[in-house]
Enzyme design. Structure first.
Site, PDB file in Angstrom:
ATOM      1  N   SER A  77       0.970  -1.183   0.097  1.00 61.67           N
ATOM      2  CA  SER A  77       0.017  -0.139   0.073  1.00 61.67           C
ATOM      3  C   SER A  77       0.886   1.403  -0.128  1.00 61.67           C
ATOM      4  O   SER A  77       1.508   1.620   0.998  1.00 61.67           O
ATOM      5  CB  SER A  77      -0.771  -0.173   1.304  1.00 61.67           C
ATOM      6  OG  SER A  77      -1.698   1.151   1.384  1.00 61.67           O
ATOM      7  N   HIS A 135      -0.741  -1.075  -4.694  1.00 60.97           N
ATOM      8  CA  HIS A 135      -1.977  -0.573  -4.327  1.00 60.97           C
ATOM      9  C   HIS A 135      -2.142   0.581  -3.945  1.00 60.97           C
ATOM     10  O   HIS A 135      -1.079   1.337  -2.974  1.00 60.97           O
ATOM     11  CB  HIS A 135      -2.377  -1.487  -2.849  1.00 60.97           C
ATOM     12  CG  HIS A 135      -3.829  -1.452  -2.303  1.00 60.97           C
ATOM     13  ND1 HIS A 135      -4.936  -2.145  -2.668  1.00 60.97           N
ATOM     14  CD2 HIS A 135      -3.990  -0.760  -0.970  1.00 60.97           C
ATOM     15  CE1 HIS A 135      -5.840  -1.826  -2.130  1.00 60.97           C
ATOM     16  NE2 HIS A 135      -5.375  -0.653  -1.128  1.00 60.97           N
ATOM     17  N   ASP A 143      -4.372   3.616  -2.424  1.00 58.59           N
ATOM     18  CA  ASP A 143      -5.280   4.161  -1.473  1.00 58.59           C
ATOM     19  C   ASP A 143      -5.975   5.542  -1.728  1.00 58.59           C
ATOM     20  O   ASP A 143      -5.385   6.513  -1.411  1.00 58.59           O
ATOM     21  CB  ASP A 143      -5.155   3.805  -0.052  1.00 58.59           C
ATOM     22  CG  ASP A 143      -5.082   2.230   0.177  1.00 58.59           C
ATOM     23  OD1 ASP A 143      -6.170   1.786   0.145  1.00 58.59           O
ATOM     24  OD2 ASP A 143      -3.995   1.966   0.715  1.00 58.59           O
ATOM     25  N   MET A 163      -8.579   8.478  -1.222  1.00 59.78           N
ATOM     26  CA  MET A 163      -9.528   8.559  -0.083  1.00 59.78           C
ATOM     27  C   MET A 163      -9.837  10.061  -0.257  1.00 59.78           C
ATOM     28  O   MET A 163      -8.993  11.021  -0.456  1.00 59.78           O
ATOM     29  CB  MET A 163      -8.669   8.613   1.276  1.00 59.78           C
ATOM     30  CG  MET A 163      -8.395   7.178   1.726  1.00 59.78           C
ATOM     31  SD  MET A 163      -7.828   7.014   3.437  1.00 59.78           S
ATOM     32  CE  MET A 163      -6.943   5.384   3.265  1.00 59.78           C
ATOM     33  N   HIS A 201      -7.837   1.490  -5.050  1.00 58.56           N
ATOM     34  CA  HIS A 201      -8.771   1.181  -3.880  1.00 58.56           C
ATOM     35  C   HIS A 201      -9.585   2.508  -3.753  1.00 58.56           C
ATOM     36  O   HIS A 201      -8.850   3.578  -3.244  1.00 58.56           O
ATOM     37  CB  HIS A 201      -7.990   0.622  -2.790  1.00 58.56           C
ATOM     38  CG  HIS A 201      -9.348   0.439  -1.694  1.00 58.56           C
ATOM     39  ND1 HIS A 201      -8.774   0.187  -0.264  1.00 58.56           N
ATOM     40  CD2 HIS A 201     -10.404   0.484  -1.661  1.00 58.56           C
ATOM     41  CE1 HIS A 201      -9.562   0.163   0.363  1.00 58.56           C
ATOM     42  NE2 HIS A 201     -11.000   0.187  -0.083  1.00 58.56           N
ATOM     43  N   MET A 227     -11.870   4.965  -2.144  1.00 57.49           N
ATOM     44  CA  MET A 227     -12.734   4.925  -1.013  1.00 57.49           C
ATOM     45  C   MET A 227     -13.055   6.503  -1.047  1.00 57.49           C
ATOM     46  O   MET A 227     -12.654   7.451  -0.489  1.00 57.49           O
ATOM     47  CB  MET A 227     -11.796   4.781   0.423  1.00 57.49           C
ATOM     48  CG  MET A 227     -11.252   3.670   0.574  1.00 57.49           C
ATOM     49  SD  MET A 227      -9.901   3.570   1.721  1.00 57.49           S
ATOM     50  CE  MET A 227      -8.489   3.661   0.509  1.00 57.49           C
ATOM     51  N   MET A 232     -12.129  -5.699   3.917  1.00 64.38           N
ATOM     52  CA  MET A 232     -11.537  -4.779   4.528  1.00 64.38           C
ATOM     53  C   MET A 232     -11.239  -5.420   6.071  1.00 64.38           C
ATOM     54  O   MET A 232     -12.455  -5.891   6.641  1.00 64.38           O
ATOM     55  CB  MET A 232     -12.129  -3.590   4.640  1.00 64.38           C
ATOM     56  CG  MET A 232     -12.207  -2.648   3.513  1.00 64.38           C
ATOM     57  SD  MET A 232     -10.551  -2.372   2.820  1.00 64.38           S
ATOM     58  CE  MET A 232      -9.788  -1.305   4.215  1.00 64.38           C
ATOM     59  N   ASP A 278      -7.182  -6.143   3.266  1.00 68.51           N
ATOM     60  CA  ASP A 278      -6.625  -5.063   3.458  1.00 68.51           C
ATOM     61  C   ASP A 278      -6.779  -4.527   4.758  1.00 68.51           C
ATOM     62  O   ASP A 278      -7.872  -4.307   5.189  1.00 68.51           O
ATOM     63  CB  ASP A 278      -7.265  -4.040   2.335  1.00 68.51           C
ATOM     64  CG  ASP A 278      -6.290  -2.830   2.383  1.00 68.51           C
ATOM     65  OD1 ASP A 278      -5.679  -2.488   3.000  1.00 68.51           O
ATOM     66  OD2 ASP A 278      -7.087  -1.854   1.507  1.00 68.51           O
TER      67      ASP A 278
HETATM   68  C1  DX5 Z   1      -6.921   1.549   4.791  1.00 67.34           C
HETATM   69  C2  DX5 Z   1      -6.244   1.254   3.309  1.00 67.34           C
HETATM   70  C3  DX5 Z   1      -5.008   0.493   3.633  1.00 67.34           C
HETATM   71  C4  DX5 Z   1      -4.027   0.542   4.405  1.00 67.34           C
HETATM   72  C5  DX5 Z   1      -3.111  -0.702   4.968  1.00 67.34           C
HETATM   73  O1  DX5 Z   1      -7.979   2.323   4.560  1.00 67.34           O
HETATM   74  O2  DX5 Z   1      -7.189   0.869   2.519  1.00 67.34           O
HETATM   75  O3  DX5 Z   1      -4.682  -0.248   2.177  1.00 67.34           O
HETATM   76  O4  DX5 Z   1      -3.349   1.565   3.647  1.00 67.34           O
HETATM   77  O5  DX5 Z   1      -2.136  -0.106   5.727  1.00 67.34           O
HETATM   78  P1  DX5 Z   1      -2.031  -1.345   6.878  1.00 67.34           P
HETATM   79  O6  DX5 Z   1      -1.105  -2.491   6.308  1.00 67.34           O
HETATM   80  O7  DX5 Z   1      -0.785  -0.185   7.498  1.00 67.34           O
HETATM   81  O8  DX5 Z   1      -2.863  -1.346   7.714  1.00 67.34           O
HETATM   82 ZN    ZN Z   2      -6.576  -0.109   0.636  1.00 68.08          ZN
END
Ligand code: DX5
Ligand code: ZN
Length: 221
Positions: free
Chosen positions: A9, A34, A36, A38, A67, A69, A138, A176
């Site tokens: 990530s 990956h 993220d 947001m 991903h 969000m 998740m 994840d």
């Molecule tokens: C959480 C994200 C994850 C996160 C994972 O909202 O979707 O991808 O970055 O990080 P770790 O492995 O540190 O929990």
């Molecule tokens: Zn993620």
């Protein structure tokens, strides 16, 4: 083909050294990157958008796994596909017509992923499962890297695995949140085959390559 795939990530990496961080993952044997995304609305944090995906695209040939969000992901799918994402995963909580959204992602040439928050039941995915190329369970509430793994999600992975197998689906089953050499084997045994890790890789005291090596060696492959 490895028995399971590792997807670092990248938001947990040092952005001042983005290209080097991605190259280190690649040479250590990471399978996907990956990203993220947001929006500060669906989840409290704001992270990165299509420009960042474009930068990652220039840095690697590994599949980019975005991903999303974000609220109303339908409005942004073209932009992320054009930025070079290979896989787009949307949250069931944000898609009023999930099958249509997954079809749209495929029509853009991307693999279509679907995910759900820890509190959302697997039944919310039902209509979309036959269309999904990837299902993400998740194992933390989305929003931040570095949270603690929720063991209740092991049973959820088992349930998704059962449903995918019943459909004869070859979709990836990704997890994840809080994935470490201790939690990965539990989710692997439950039926997951793609593991996202942020802190477990980028905050490893001996560096990302060592983080990847430990995650690679903690379950049979
Ligand atoms: C959480 C994200 C994850 C996160 C994972 O909202 O979707 O991808 O970055 O990080 P770790 O492995 O540190 O929990
Ligand atoms: Zn993620």
């Amino acid at each position: 083909m490895p028995a399971y795939f590792l997807a670092p990530s990248i938001i947990a990496s040092d952005f001042t050294r983005l290209g080097d961080e991605i190259a280190a993952c690649e040479s250590a044997g990471a399978d996907w990157i990956h990203v993220d995304v947001m929006d500060g609305h669906f989840v409290p944090t704001i992270t990165v958008g299509p420009l960042f995906v474009q930068a990652c695209r220039r840095a690697t040939r590994l599949p980019l796994d975005a991903h999303l969000m974000v609220d109303n992901p339908d409005a942004h799918l073209e932009e992320f596909a054009a930025a070079g994402a290979d896989r787009l995963t949307v949250h069931v909580e944000t898609c009023p017509n999930l099958p249509q959204t997954l079809e749209k992602i495929k029509s853009l040439g991307c693999a279509a992923g679907v995910t759900l928050n820890p509190a959302t039941p697997v039944s919310a995915l039902e209509a979309a499962l036959p269309l999904a190329d990837l299902v993400l369970v998740m194992s933390v509430n989305p929003g931040y890297s570095g949270q603690t793994f929720m063991p209740e999600m092991i049973a959820k992975v088992q349930e998704v695995r059962r449903r995918l197998d019943a459909l004869g689906s070859k979709a990836f089953l990704q997890v994840d949140g809080g994935i470490t050499p201790q939690t990965l084997p539990l989710m692997y045994a439950a039926g997951a085959n793609v593991f996202v890790a942020g802190n477990g890789i980028f905050k490893h005291p001996q560096g990302a390559a060592e983080g990847i090596r430990l995650l690679r060696e903690c379950a049979p492959s």
